[in-house]
Design an enzyme around this catalytic site. Structure first.
Site, PDB file in Angstrom:
ATOM      1  N   LYS A 183     -39.906  -3.680   1.613  1.00 25.34           N
ATOM      2  CA  LYS A 183     -39.931  -3.417   0.165  1.00 25.34           C
ATOM      3  C   LYS A 183     -41.187  -2.607  -0.153  1.00 25.34           C
ATOM      4  O   LYS A 183     -42.309  -3.024   0.166  1.00 25.34           O
ATOM      5  CB  LYS A 183     -39.933  -4.756  -0.570  1.00 25.34           C
ATOM      6  CG  LYS A 183     -39.447  -4.706  -1.992  1.00 25.34           C
ATOM      7  CD  LYS A 183     -39.293  -6.142  -2.516  1.00 25.34           C
ATOM      8  CE  LYS A 183     -38.872  -6.162  -3.953  1.00 25.34           C
ATOM      9  NZ  LYS A 183     -38.903  -7.538  -4.501  1.00 25.34           N
TER      10      LYS A 183
HETATM   11  O1  G3P Z   1     -38.503  -9.447  -7.234  1.00 31.12           O
HETATM   12  C1  G3P Z   1     -38.626  -8.546  -8.275  1.00 31.12           C
HETATM   13  C2  G3P Z   1     -38.148  -9.007  -9.621  1.00 31.12           C
HETATM   14  O2  G3P Z   1     -36.904  -9.626  -9.517  1.00 31.12           O
HETATM   15  C3  G3P Z   1     -39.149  -9.781 -10.416  1.00 31.12           C
HETATM   16  O3  G3P Z   1     -38.585 -10.447 -11.500  1.00 31.12           O
HETATM   17  O4  G3P Z   1     -38.735 -12.238 -13.189  1.00 31.12           O
HETATM   18  O5  G3P Z   1     -40.841 -11.354 -12.165  1.00 31.12           O
HETATM   19  O6  G3P Z   1     -39.536  -9.972 -13.773  1.00 31.12           O
HETATM   20  P1  G3P Z   1     -39.474 -11.023 -12.708  1.00 31.12           P
END
Ligand code: G3P
Length: 219
Positions: A87
């Site tokens: 990633k």
């Molecule tokens: O892994 C990346 C993404 O899904 C992060 O989500 O909830 O931290 O905005 P969030």
């Protein structure tokens, strides 16, 4: 549509896998920190533990932000297990690194995508996945789902094989909306995946079925 779980928590990954619907896992430095995973050896062991649970597709995010360091870190991550997807953040050196990894046959997930232009650039570089962050766009009053629709249109216009991995999912309705828009993958917390199976009419209907059966059987 593939289902990934967005966590580094091993119990939650096992629970989703045992449900029989899990195609992969996404992690990020914040999710790893939440589990108390820091430092090289711990991180390596944790990724190996995740790979032991699921069949494929474990996104492991690089911390590096310069080309040479992204390559070194990404190659080390990819060498841990063939299930690893490196990633890489949507920055200039990240795009260059994605091209490098693609040429080497290493799968990549370009993260922190907030615009269609960023997704287009990542697809041009050959990213296996792009991760548009829906919830974080919604948080700033911008339509995250519109971004999924725009990327779908662009990728279909040119036949880019890069898969749209809808991330920053906040609930079950996001998942359903992504499915309607043709996202290839969603990554969501366990709570959002479990919420998909809930409906009050299912619960009351089942209670009635069981009560009727009990009555008819004289129980
Ligand atoms: O892994 C990346 C993404 O899904 C992060 O989500 O909830 O931290 O905005 P969030």
């Amino acid at each position: 549509m593939k289902f990934f779980i967005d966590t580094a928590n091993l119990d939650q990954i096992k629970e989703a896998y045992d449900l029989g619907v899990l195609d992969g896992v996404t992690t990020n430095p914040s999710l790893m920190a939440k589990e108390g995973i820091t430092g090289g050896a711990n991180v390596t062991a944790h990724y190996k533990a995740i790979c032991d649970i699921v069949d494929d597709n474990v996104s492991a995010e690089v911390i590096a932000t310069t080309f040479d360091e992204i390559i070194a870190e990404g190659e080390a991550l990819a060498a841990l297990n063939p299930k690893i997807v490196v990633k890489v953040p949507m920055i200039k050196d990240g795009v260059k690194a994605i091209k490098y990894f693609t040429d080497k046959g290493i799968k990549t997930n370009c993260t922190l995508i907030f615009s269609a232009g960023q997704a287009l650039l990542a697809a041009k570089a050959g990213a296996t996945y792009v991760s548009p962050f829906l919830g974080r766009l919604d948080d700033i009053s911008t339509d995250g789902l519109q971004l999924i629709e725009d990327i779908r249109l662009i990728f279909d216009n040119y036949g880019y094989p890069t898969q749209i991995l809808a991330a920053s999912i906040r609930g079950p309705l996001h998942i359903v909306a992504c499915a309607k828009l043709g996202a290839d993958v969603i990554t969501a917390p366990l709570s959002a995946i479990i919420a998909l199976l809930k409906h009050p009419l299912t619960d009351s209907g089942l209670a009635t079925f069981l009560a009727d059966h009990k009555k008819a059987a004289g129980l």
